[in-house]
Write an enzyme that holds these catalytic residues in place. Sequence first.
Site, PDB file in Angstrom:
ATOM      1  N   SER A 168       0.815  -1.208   0.000  1.00  0.00           N
ATOM      2  CA  SER A 168       0.000   0.000   0.000  1.00  0.00           C
ATOM      3  C   SER A 168       0.850   1.260   0.000  1.00  0.00           C
ATOM      4  CB  SER A 168      -0.959  -0.049   1.196  1.00  0.00           C
ATOM      5  OG  SER A 168      -1.927   0.961   1.123  1.00  0.00           O
TER       6      SER A 168
ATOM      7  N   ASP B  49      -2.317   6.148  -3.500  1.00  0.00           N
ATOM      8  CA  ASP B  49      -1.157   5.522  -2.867  1.00  0.00           C
ATOM      9  C   ASP B  49      -0.693   4.365  -3.742  1.00  0.00           C
ATOM     10  OD1 ASP B  49      -3.377   3.959  -2.318  1.00  0.00           O
ATOM     11  OD2 ASP B  49      -2.622   3.264  -0.395  1.00  0.00           O
TER      12      ASP B  49
ATOM     13  N   ASP C 136      -1.085   1.168  -3.995  1.00  0.00           N
ATOM     14  CA  ASP C 136      -2.019   0.194  -4.566  1.00  0.00           C
ATOM     15  C   ASP C 136      -3.353   0.823  -4.931  1.00  0.00           C
ATOM     16  OD1 ASP C 136      -2.955   0.526  -1.962  1.00  0.00           O
ATOM     17  OD2 ASP C 136      -3.536  -1.566  -1.738  1.00  0.00           O
TER      18      ASP C 136
ATOM     19  N   ASP D   4      -5.817   2.190  -3.338  1.00  0.00           N
ATOM     20  CA  ASP D   4      -7.080   1.990  -2.610  1.00  0.00           C
ATOM     21  C   ASP D   4      -7.453   3.219  -1.791  1.00  0.00           C
ATOM     22  OD1 ASP D   4      -5.207   1.762  -0.583  1.00  0.00           O
ATOM     23  OD2 ASP D   4      -6.003  -0.113   0.235  1.00  0.00           O
TER      24      ASP D   4
END
Length: 448
Positions: A104, A241, A243, A245
């Site tokens: 992440s 960010d 990833d 999400d």
Amino acid sequence: MARLFGTDGVRGRANGDITAELAVELSVGAAHVLGTLGAFGGTRPRAIVARDTRPSGDFLSAAVSAGLAAAGVDVLDAEVLPTPGLAYLVQSTGADLGVMISASHNPAPDNGIKFFARGGTKLPDEVEDAIEARLGEDWDRPQGTDVGTISRYEGAVEAYVQHLVSTLDRPLDGLTVVADCANGAAYLTGPDALRRAGATVHVIGDRSDGGLINDGCGSTHLEPLQAAVLEHGADLGVAFDGDADRCLAVAADGEIIDGDQIMAILALDLKERGKLHDDTLVVTVMSNLGLKLAMKEHGIVLGQTGVGDRYVLEEMNLGSYSIGGEQSGHVIIAEHATTGDGELTALHLMQRMAETGRTARDLANVMTRLPQALINVKNIDKAKATIDLGVSQAIAAVEAELGETGRVLLRPSGTEPVVRVMVEAPTDEQASEMAERLAVIVRDRVGL
């Protein structure tokens, strides 16, 4: 021993804490536990595996795929794709399992492994505990045609981008946006979705090699986005960010719009459309007190959970609520997603701007943020921090000073070796002074 799974899967230093061997064992354990629970329905299971751009994602996704195939699971490799893209594909294709390789917002040397069940939802704590309990166990290995296959998932990126754009009710024509993709998983899908929706798009942080993922860019470092928004005279900047999400935003004047403000904007939009179930917005304990006060003025109730979008989603599912999320930018729009989706959030924030003709700054002014100071205290015993008497007494003293004008929160991180000390107060000076006072006491009392 400390629990292997944190609030967002298993995370740590790649090839140190998170090894290929661990990736194989976790995947085998997941296949066995879900199979035992009947999640595969007695049929040959199918999994989708994806990763962000980190260099270590290659060997870890290969190890995950190998473990699943060895346990008799057929694997589709979606390669580089945002976490919410993987969740969407698991849901839309009816896959039995999804595995995302990402840390992440963490720096490039870190990586992580998180699992999604059928339907695109994260595994509950008890299932993760069952997987952890079965690591290293002896098992009967399938042979011959009973082993799983591994193949490339053709069209994964296109399917996800089409889904994102299809959620909008109107085009974003006339709006200019700068997208910071954090040199991560959104480097293809984010700009593509925004352009297809009709926006004029400028892109930063779109390197695909992953060595600079989250490095001075993305939702944890908004300065480059602020500068780019001013340089291009854009209506908005959005930052994802690693990833993708989560999403934070920057208004045309360079001011930051955080996750609380984004949720306030979107919750009001849903309420006006008659789509905000029970007039409820689900947030975590980290959300600013100003959000609660603003939503109360508009007849919206806040449901509150622990930190982590998985817990927000659990609460949303219990009450069939329409929207929830975190101050950090994880926003879950239940009609369109099963997890936090930064790109979906950006599109719907811009749709609100297009529909109303209002600027992002004007929309964000629906709430006034109470000054907030957050200090990450490192090299301490996280377990003792929440039970130490001296720490508890110090918190109680600060809470007494604040009364109803603010609050204190002390929380061990679920993804990093730190304890977060957060104080909200009437002024920035008070919040900072009180947070630092508490941080010193935490270090003195439970420092290693």
